[in-house]
Design a protein around this motif. Sequence first.
Motif, PDB file in Angstrom:
ATOM      1  N   SER A  68       0.931  -1.392   0.055  1.00 15.78           N
ATOM      2  CA  SER A  68      -0.003   0.039   0.001  1.00 15.78           C
ATOM      3  C   SER A  68       0.898   1.219  -0.010  1.00 15.78           C
ATOM      4  CB  SER A  68      -1.054   0.037   1.117  1.00 15.78           C
ATOM      5  OG  SER A  68      -1.896  -1.039   1.069  1.00 15.78           O
ATOM      6  N   THR A  69       1.895   1.307   0.847  1.00  7.47           N
ATOM      7  CA  THR A  69       2.797   2.298   0.980  1.00  7.47           C
ATOM      8  C   THR A  69       3.626   2.499  -0.510  1.00  7.47           C
ATOM      9  OG1 THR A  69       4.668   1.042   1.984  1.00  7.47           O
ATOM     10  CG2 THR A  69       3.066   2.293   3.296  1.00  7.47           C
ATOM     11  N   ARG A  70       3.917   1.681  -1.068  1.00 10.10           N
ATOM     12  CA  ARG A  70       4.773   1.548  -2.493  1.00 10.10           C
ATOM     13  C   ARG A  70       3.669   2.089  -3.521  1.00 10.10           C
ATOM     14  NH1 ARG A  70       6.833  -3.592  -1.300  1.00 10.10           N
ATOM     15  NH2 ARG A  70       5.702  -4.263  -2.561  1.00 10.10           N
ATOM     16  N   LEU A  71       2.467   2.084  -3.512  1.00 13.77           N
ATOM     17  CA  LEU A  71       1.667   2.206  -4.358  1.00 13.77           C
ATOM     18  C   LEU A  71       0.864   3.593  -4.033  1.00 13.77           C
ATOM     19  CD1 LEU A  71      -0.429  -1.099  -5.218  1.00 13.77           C
ATOM     20  CD2 LEU A  71       1.260  -0.027  -6.468  1.00 13.77           C
ATOM     21  N   GLY A  72       1.178   4.226  -3.127  1.00 17.40           N
ATOM     22  CA  GLY A  72       0.700   5.407  -2.417  1.00 17.40           C
ATOM     23  C   GLY A  72      -0.769   5.542  -2.144  1.00 17.40           C
ATOM     24  N   ILE A  73      -1.172   4.349  -1.527  1.00 13.95           N
ATOM     25  CA  ILE A  73      -2.765   4.380  -1.246  1.00 13.95           C
ATOM     26  C   ILE A  73      -2.729   4.763   0.150  1.00 13.95           C
ATOM     27  CG2 ILE A  73      -4.541   2.762  -0.963  1.00 13.95           C
ATOM     28  CD1 ILE A  73      -3.376   0.696  -2.794  1.00 13.95           C
ATOM     29  N   THR A  74      -3.618   5.934   0.253  1.00 11.19           N
ATOM     30  CA  THR A  74      -3.685   6.417   1.660  1.00 11.19           C
ATOM     31  C   THR A  74      -4.481   5.783   2.536  1.00 11.19           C
ATOM     32  OG1 THR A  74      -5.426   7.803   1.105  1.00 11.19           O
ATOM     33  CG2 THR A  74      -3.205   8.832   0.533  1.00 11.19           C
ATOM     34  N   PRO A  75      -4.599   5.738   3.834  1.00 11.13           N
ATOM     35  CA  PRO A  75      -5.267   5.323   4.911  1.00 11.13           C
ATOM     36  C   PRO A  75      -6.885   5.504   4.701  1.00 11.13           C
ATOM     37  CG  PRO A  75      -3.247   6.110   6.035  1.00 11.13           C
ATOM     38  CD  PRO A  75      -3.170   6.404   4.464  1.00 11.13           C
ATOM     39  N   ASP A  76      -6.980   6.847   4.338  1.00  9.41           N
ATOM     40  CA  ASP A  76      -8.204   7.149   4.310  1.00  9.41           C
ATOM     41  C   ASP A  76      -8.962   6.810   3.007  1.00  9.41           C
ATOM     42  OD1 ASP A  76      -8.124   8.951   6.351  1.00  9.41           O
ATOM     43  OD2 ASP A  76      -7.692  10.934   5.147  1.00  9.41           O
ATOM     44  N   LEU A 116     -13.385  -8.818   3.593  1.00  4.09           N
ATOM     45  CA  LEU A 116     -12.638  -8.036   3.111  1.00  4.09           C
ATOM     46  C   LEU A 116     -12.672  -6.712   3.780  1.00  4.09           C
ATOM     47  CD1 LEU A 116     -13.264  -8.686  -0.616  1.00  4.09           C
ATOM     48  CD2 LEU A 116     -11.274  -9.167   0.737  1.00  4.09           C
ATOM     49  N   ASN A 117     -14.032  -6.166   4.131  1.00  2.00           N
ATOM     50  CA  ASN A 117     -14.167  -5.085   4.927  1.00  2.00           C
ATOM     51  C   ASN A 117     -13.278  -5.242   6.382  1.00  2.00           C
ATOM     52  OD1 ASN A 117     -15.941  -4.192   7.700  1.00  2.00           O
ATOM     53  ND2 ASN A 117     -15.981  -2.501   6.121  1.00  2.00           N
ATOM     54  N   GLY A 118     -13.284  -6.307   7.050  1.00  7.28           N
ATOM     55  CA  GLY A 118     -12.537  -6.443   8.222  1.00  7.28           C
ATOM     56  C   GLY A 118     -11.047  -6.147   8.038  1.00  7.28           C
ATOM     57  N   TRP A 119     -10.803  -6.899   6.882  1.00  5.16           N
ATOM     58  CA  TRP A 119      -9.211  -6.632   6.687  1.00  5.16           C
ATOM     59  C   TRP A 119      -8.726  -5.406   6.433  1.00  5.16           C
ATOM     60  CZ3 TRP A 119      -5.556 -10.485   7.454  1.00  5.16           C
ATOM     61  CH2 TRP A 119      -4.520 -10.251   6.737  1.00  5.16           C
ATOM     62  N   LEU A 120      -9.626  -4.972   5.861  1.00  2.00           N
ATOM     63  CA  LEU A 120      -9.142  -3.481   5.178  1.00  2.00           C
ATOM     64  C   LEU A 120      -9.239  -2.355   6.300  1.00  2.00           C
ATOM     65  CD1 LEU A 120     -10.803  -2.951   1.905  1.00  2.00           C
ATOM     66  CD2 LEU A 120      -8.458  -3.309   2.474  1.00  2.00           C
ATOM     67  N   ASP A 121     -10.253  -2.792   7.488  1.00  2.00           N
ATOM     68  CA  ASP A 121     -10.523  -1.848   8.646  1.00  2.00           C
ATOM     69  C   ASP A 121      -9.282  -1.950   9.739  1.00  2.00           C
ATOM     70  OD1 ASP A 121     -12.024  -0.348  10.330  1.00  2.00           O
ATOM     71  OD2 ASP A 121     -12.496  -2.105  11.703  1.00  2.00           O
ATOM     72  N   ILE A 122      -8.384  -3.207   9.411  1.00  8.23           N
ATOM     73  CA  ILE A 122      -7.349  -2.889  10.296  1.00  8.23           C
ATOM     74  C   ILE A 122      -6.018  -2.585   9.457  1.00  8.23           C
ATOM     75  CG2 ILE A 122      -8.145  -4.588  12.164  1.00  8.23           C
ATOM     76  CD1 ILE A 122      -6.471  -6.776  10.426  1.00  8.23           C
ATOM     77  N   LEU A 123      -6.102  -2.844   8.212  1.00  4.83           N
ATOM     78  CA  LEU A 123      -5.311  -2.278   7.364  1.00  4.83           C
ATOM     79  C   LEU A 123      -4.875  -0.727   7.157  1.00  4.83           C
ATOM     80  CD1 LEU A 123      -2.809  -2.840   5.259  1.00  4.83           C
ATOM     81  CD2 LEU A 123      -4.757  -2.661   3.410  1.00  4.83           C
ATOM     82  N   ASP A 124      -6.053  -0.178   7.231  1.00  8.48           N
ATOM     83  CA  ASP A 124      -6.007   1.476   7.251  1.00  8.48           C
ATOM     84  C   ASP A 124      -4.887   2.119   8.194  1.00  8.48           C
ATOM     85  OD1 ASP A 124      -7.746   1.166   9.172  1.00  8.48           O
ATOM     86  OD2 ASP A 124      -9.493   2.293   8.301  1.00  8.48           O
ATOM     87  N   GLY A 125      -5.550   1.598   9.619  1.00  6.04           N
ATOM     88  CA  GLY A 125      -4.448   2.035  10.590  1.00  6.04           C
ATOM     89  C   GLY A 125      -3.003   1.678  10.590  1.00  6.04           C
ATOM     90  N   ALA A 126      -2.835   0.345  10.393  1.00  8.45           N
ATOM     91  CA  ALA A 126      -1.376  -0.022  10.029  1.00  8.45           C
ATOM     92  C   ALA A 126      -0.569   0.819   8.921  1.00  8.45           C
ATOM     93  CB  ALA A 126      -1.408  -1.452   9.562  1.00  8.45           C
ATOM     94  N   VAL A 127      -1.436   1.088   8.010  1.00  6.29           N
ATOM     95  CA  VAL A 127      -0.761   1.914   6.870  1.00  6.29           C
ATOM     96  C   VAL A 127      -0.451   3.369   7.405  1.00  6.29           C
ATOM     97  CG1 VAL A 127      -1.040   3.021   4.519  1.00  6.29           C
ATOM     98  CG2 VAL A 127      -1.824   0.612   5.006  1.00  6.29           C
TER      99      VAL A 127
END
Length: 202
Positions: free
Chosen positions: A21-29, A65-76
């Motif tokens: 995610s960070t390499r692709l520049g995808i923001t947590p928001d 997938l929602n649950g996975w992304l819900d913890i991914l945003d904070g980690a990113v």
Amino acid sequence: MTLDQFRHVADRALEPFVSLSTRLGITPDAISVLAFVLAAAAGGAYYQAGDAAIWYFAGAVLVALNGWLDILDGAVAREMGTDSKAGDLLDHVLDRYADIVVVTGLAAGLDRYALGLVAVTGVLMTSYLGTQSQAVGLDRVYGGMLGRADRLALIGIVTTVAAFVDISALGFGLVGWLLVVFAVVGHVTALQRFWGAWRALS
């Protein structure tokens, strides 16, 4: 005891996705918004499941997938050093709307609107008490009988089974009983959190 206490384990599993995610520049928001879109799609799938049970499986995949992304945003956000109060606010608002659309979709698919109302208020009060404790100077509360991670896991498991097995008892199928659990245990969890905060402040 809830699954939220194992968040550190999930964080380790997320490391490759955080790096990507960070390499692709995808923001947590952006991740938070995508997580909500998937939750809304899950709610729609659950509504359709009233006509064809296989939609329960589609909803279960979307909830996972929602649950996975819900913890991914904070980690990113932590990895990028962009975690902020504004991002936290957006995440929590979208999480609450996600809870609403998923539980409402489950109830609407069964035409159980009264039960859905009690269930969704239990879910919302659980989350409210968790953050309200922080608002009055305590730590954010994740404990109690049924946290958000537990809800998502239960929804995913129960609706996956419901997609392929038709089981009913006392007038409720598997998904109906899931709503009963949210209606009862959700409010019990909210009261547990209230009592813990009350004792800490007294």
